[in-house]
Design an enzyme around this catalytic site. Structure first.
Site, PDB file in Angstrom:
ATOM      1  N   ASP A   1       0.866  -1.178   0.000  1.00 41.68           N
ATOM      2  CA  ASP A   1       0.000   0.000   0.000  1.00 41.68           C
ATOM      3  C   ASP A   1       0.907   1.234   0.000  1.00 41.68           C
ATOM      4  O   ASP A   1       1.691   1.432   0.941  1.00 41.68           O
ATOM      5  CB  ASP A   1      -0.854  -0.042   1.283  1.00 41.68           C
ATOM      6  CG  ASP A   1      -1.799   1.133   1.391  1.00 41.68           C
ATOM      7  OD1 ASP A   1      -1.614   2.139   0.671  1.00 41.68           O
ATOM      8  OD2 ASP A   1      -2.726   1.058   2.217  1.00 41.68           O
ATOM      9  N   VAL A   2       0.810   2.054  -1.024  1.00 43.26           N
ATOM     10  CA  VAL A   2       1.737   3.190  -1.142  1.00 43.26           C
ATOM     11  C   VAL A   2       1.467   4.290  -0.110  1.00 43.26           C
ATOM     12  O   VAL A   2       2.255   5.220   0.016  1.00 43.26           O
ATOM     13  CB  VAL A   2       1.733   3.812  -2.562  1.00 43.26           C
ATOM     14  CG1 VAL A   2       2.247   2.844  -3.603  1.00 43.26           C
ATOM     15  CG2 VAL A   2       0.354   4.359  -2.932  1.00 43.26           C
TER      16      VAL A   2
ATOM     17  N   ASN B   1       2.328   6.358 -10.412  1.00 43.37           N
ATOM     18  CA  ASN B   1       1.128   6.215 -11.242  1.00 43.37           C
ATOM     19  C   ASN B   1      -0.130   5.946 -10.408  1.00 43.37           C
ATOM     20  O   ASN B   1      -1.238   6.244 -10.855  1.00 43.37           O
ATOM     21  CB  ASN B   1       1.368   5.052 -12.225  1.00 43.37           C
ATOM     22  CG  ASN B   1       0.104   4.592 -12.902  1.00 43.37           C
ATOM     23  OD1 ASN B   1      -0.455   5.298 -13.740  1.00 43.37           O
ATOM     24  ND2 ASN B   1      -0.379   3.408 -12.541  1.00 43.37           N
TER      25      ASN B   1
ATOM     26  N   TYR C   1      -9.955  15.184  -5.627  1.00 40.31           N
ATOM     27  CA  TYR C   1      -9.093  14.714  -6.724  1.00 40.31           C
ATOM     28  C   TYR C   1      -8.342  15.898  -7.347  1.00 40.31           C
ATOM     29  O   TYR C   1      -7.142  15.830  -7.578  1.00 40.31           O
ATOM     30  CB  TYR C   1      -9.938  13.990  -7.770  1.00 40.31           C
ATOM     31  CG  TYR C   1      -9.140  13.283  -8.849  1.00 40.31           C
ATOM     32  CD1 TYR C   1      -8.343  12.186  -8.550  1.00 40.31           C
ATOM     33  CD2 TYR C   1      -9.207  13.701 -10.177  1.00 40.31           C
ATOM     34  CE1 TYR C   1      -7.617  11.528  -9.538  1.00 40.31           C
ATOM     35  CE2 TYR C   1      -8.494  13.044 -11.179  1.00 40.31           C
ATOM     36  CZ  TYR C   1      -7.698  11.959 -10.851  1.00 40.31           C
ATOM     37  OH  TYR C   1      -6.983  11.311 -11.836  1.00 40.31           O
TER      38      TYR C   1
ATOM     39  N   ASP D   1     -13.827   5.068 -16.671  1.00 35.62           N
ATOM     40  CA  ASP D   1     -15.190   4.537 -16.570  1.00 35.62           C
ATOM     41  C   ASP D   1     -16.169   5.392 -17.351  1.00 35.62           C
ATOM     42  O   ASP D   1     -17.224   4.925 -17.768  1.00 35.62           O
ATOM     43  CB  ASP D   1     -15.647   4.518 -15.103  1.00 35.62           C
ATOM     44  CG  ASP D   1     -14.868   3.501 -14.305  1.00 35.62           C
ATOM     45  OD1 ASP D   1     -14.379   2.539 -14.931  1.00 35.62           O
ATOM     46  OD2 ASP D   1     -14.736   3.683 -13.081  1.00 35.62           O
TER      47      ASP D   1
HETATM   48  N1  LIG Z   1      -8.139   6.854 -16.124  1.00 39.67           N
HETATM   49  C1  LIG Z   1      -8.225   8.122 -16.469  1.00 39.67           C
HETATM   50  O1  LIG Z   1      -9.071   8.549 -17.274  1.00 39.67           O
HETATM   51  C2  LIG Z   1      -7.259   9.120 -15.882  1.00 39.67           C
HETATM   52  C3  LIG Z   1      -7.319  10.468 -16.273  1.00 39.67           C
HETATM   53  C4  LIG Z   1      -6.398  11.366 -15.755  1.00 39.67           C
HETATM   54  C5  LIG Z   1      -5.440  10.923 -14.852  1.00 39.67           C
HETATM   55  N2  LIG Z   1      -5.409   9.621 -14.474  1.00 39.67           N
HETATM   56  C6  LIG Z   1      -4.376   9.166 -13.542  1.00 39.67           C
HETATM   57  O2  LIG Z   1      -3.599   8.189 -14.202  1.00 39.67           O
HETATM   58  C7  LIG Z   1      -3.097   7.233 -13.253  1.00 39.67           C
HETATM   59  C8  LIG Z   1      -3.440   5.824 -13.712  1.00 39.67           C
HETATM   60  O3  LIG Z   1      -4.819   5.716 -13.871  1.00 39.67           O
HETATM   61  P1  LIG Z   1      -5.523   4.303 -14.084  1.00 39.67           P
HETATM   62  O4  LIG Z   1      -6.955   4.622 -14.334  1.00 39.67           O
HETATM   63  O5  LIG Z   1      -4.761   3.482 -15.049  1.00 39.67           O
HETATM   64  O6  LIG Z   1      -5.325   3.676 -12.617  1.00 39.67           O
HETATM   65  P2  LIG Z   1      -6.229   2.618 -11.883  1.00 39.67           P
HETATM   66  O7  LIG Z   1      -6.486   1.484 -12.795  1.00 39.67           O
HETATM   67  O8  LIG Z   1      -7.377   3.309 -11.218  1.00 39.67           O
HETATM   68  O9  LIG Z   1      -5.255   2.217 -10.686  1.00 39.67           O
HETATM   69  C9  LIG Z   1      -3.990   1.634 -10.897  1.00 39.67           C
HETATM   70  C10 LIG Z   1      -3.639   0.763  -9.737  1.00 39.67           C
HETATM   71  O10 LIG Z   1      -3.438   1.526  -8.555  1.00 39.67           O
HETATM   72  C11 LIG Z   1      -3.380   0.590  -7.505  1.00 39.67           C
HETATM   73  N3  LIG Z   1      -3.676   1.208  -6.209  1.00 39.67           N
HETATM   74  C12 LIG Z   1      -4.770   1.914  -5.836  1.00 39.67           C
HETATM   75  N4  LIG Z   1      -4.629   2.302  -4.540  1.00 39.67           N
HETATM   76  C13 LIG Z   1      -3.438   1.821  -4.108  1.00 39.67           C
HETATM   77  C14 LIG Z   1      -2.720   1.891  -2.888  1.00 39.67           C
HETATM   78  N5  LIG Z   1      -3.195   2.548  -1.805  1.00 39.67           N
HETATM   79  N6  LIG Z   1      -1.511   1.293  -2.796  1.00 39.67           N
HETATM   80  C15 LIG Z   1      -1.005   0.633  -3.864  1.00 39.67           C
HETATM   81  N7  LIG Z   1      -1.626   0.534  -5.049  1.00 39.67           N
HETATM   82  C16 LIG Z   1      -2.828   1.112  -5.160  1.00 39.67           C
HETATM   83  C17 LIG Z   1      -4.363  -0.515  -7.842  1.00 39.67           C
HETATM   84  O11 LIG Z   1      -3.655  -1.726  -7.662  1.00 39.67           O
HETATM   85  P3  LIG Z   1      -4.357  -3.151  -7.361  1.00 39.67           P
HETATM   86  O12 LIG Z   1      -5.277  -3.404  -8.530  1.00 39.67           O
HETATM   87  O13 LIG Z   1      -3.217  -4.097  -7.274  1.00 39.67           O
HETATM   88  O14 LIG Z   1      -5.106  -3.007  -6.066  1.00 39.67           O
HETATM   89  C18 LIG Z   1      -4.698  -0.246  -9.318  1.00 39.67           C
HETATM   90  O15 LIG Z   1      -4.622  -1.371 -10.124  1.00 39.67           O
HETATM   91  C19 LIG Z   1      -3.722   7.647 -11.923  1.00 39.67           C
HETATM   92  O16 LIG Z   1      -2.817   8.445 -11.195  1.00 39.67           O
HETATM   93  C20 LIG Z   1      -4.938   8.480 -12.318  1.00 39.67           C
HETATM   94  O17 LIG Z   1      -5.324   9.396 -11.305  1.00 39.67           O
HETATM   95  C21 LIG Z   1      -6.296   8.712 -14.969  1.00 39.67           C
END
Ligand SMILES: NC(=O)c1ccc[n+]([C@@H]2O[C@H](COP(=O)([O-])OP(=O)(O)OC[C@H]3O[C@@H](n4cnc5c(N)ncnc54)[C@H](OP(=O)(O)O)[C@@H]3O)[C@@H](O)[C@H]2O)c1
Length: 245
Positions: A66-67, A93, A160, A197
């Site tokens: 857990d980060v 990330n 956020y 989503d």
């Molecule tokens: N998706 C978008 O549209 C979007 C847009 C703008 C910015 N972002 C940013 O881009 C980055 C990646 O987004 P994403 O949608 O690909 O990410 P995501 O799928 O929501 O999350 C990536 C991973 O983060 C891990 N995680 C969550 N909480 C944690 C914790 N406390 N400790 C350790 N690991 C944890 C989870 O691991 P486990 O599955 O192993 O639990 C998850 O698989 C994020 O920083 C997000 O805010 C995303």
């Protein structure tokens, strides 16, 4: 295409079992980096990705933690050092998003969003820096959010926005603090990524950012010759601007 040669480097992309982190980790392995596949709950996915990375001919290990927990962060870095050596490329990330009005969300949700984005980035950066300082070389890339970069205020997703704004502020601070040590710290800020989503109607170019678009931005900071680029934020939004600006 920006294609850095990452042979000889050890990369940790936090949250690399899924989504952007997964794609980025595999892209780094493809360019020769040894990779730590980090997960919190998705152990099976992490093992599969490590296996895929090894097929690229690099070393790969999985690490859990857990980060937001200092002891867990210490443990996962120690595990990487024992298996692969010190991390010299860190991509913060891991993020958490909650689409709720700030005044209506429960305290736990608030804490999760703030701690996952901000505390996680702080703890991993702080821990990675000790090895980078010793080596005299390091690259930190923090994942932000395009709306936060534009300084927008949205009461709906306030934590956020606040958290990602703090990540950008922290990036600049890191850059200033490491400017004489061969280390750079930068951010990449997508608007909407392909695994989101929800897809808002105002997407420029009629589509979200693909993982590859964000990877290209991260790779800009890993290219040889990028050592003077520090403290910047590279937006990956296709030129997005909110309609009322
Ligand atoms: N998706 C978008 O549209 C979007 C847009 C703008 C910015 N972002 C940013 O881009 C980055 C990646 O987004 P994403 O949608 O690909 O990410 P995501 O799928 O929501 O999350 C990536 C991973 O983060 C891990 N995680 C969550 N909480 C944690 C914790 N406390 N400790 C350790 N690991 C944890 C989870 O691991 P486990 O599955 O192993 O639990 C998850 O698989 C994020 O920083 C997000 O805010 C995303």
């Amino acid at each position: 295409m920006i294609e850095p040669d990452l042979e000889g480097h050890t990369v940790l992309v936090t949250g690399s079992a899924k989504g952007l982190g997964r794609a980025l980790t595999l892209a780094c392995a493809k360019r020769g980096a040894d990779v730590a596949v980090h997960y919190h709950t998705s152990g099976d996915d992490a093992n599969e990705i490590a296996e895929q990375a090894r097929r690229e001919g690099v070393e790969a290990t999985t690490v859990r933690g857990d980060v937001t927990d200092p002891e867990a962060v210490e443990g996962l870095f120690e595990a990487i050092e024992a298996e692969l050596g010190p991390v010299d490329v860190l991509v913060n990330n891991v993020g958490a998003f909650a689409p709720e009005h700030w005044a209506e969300m429960d305290f736990e949700t608030w804490q999760t969003v703030m701690e996952t984005n901000v505390t996680g980035t702080y703890l991993c950066s702080r821990r990675a820096l000790s090895g980078m300082r010793e080596a005299g070389w390091g690259r930190i890339v923090n994942v932000g959010y395009a709306s936060a970069e534009k300084g927008l205020i949205n009461p709906k997703n306030a934590p956020y926005f606040m958290a990602k704004s703090s990540v950008l502020m922290f990036t600049r601070m890191l850059a200033a603090d490491t400017s004489e040590q061969g280390i750079t710290a930068n951010a990449v800020s997508p608007y909407v990524i392909e695994n989101s989503d929800e897809f808002p109607e105002d997407l420029p170019r009629g589509r979200p950012a693909g993982f590859e678009d964000v990877i290209q931005a991260v790779f800009t900071f890993l290219e040889e010759g990028s050592g003077y680029i520090s403290g910047t934020n590279l937006e990956v939004s296709g030129g997005w601007l909110p309609e009322d600006v």
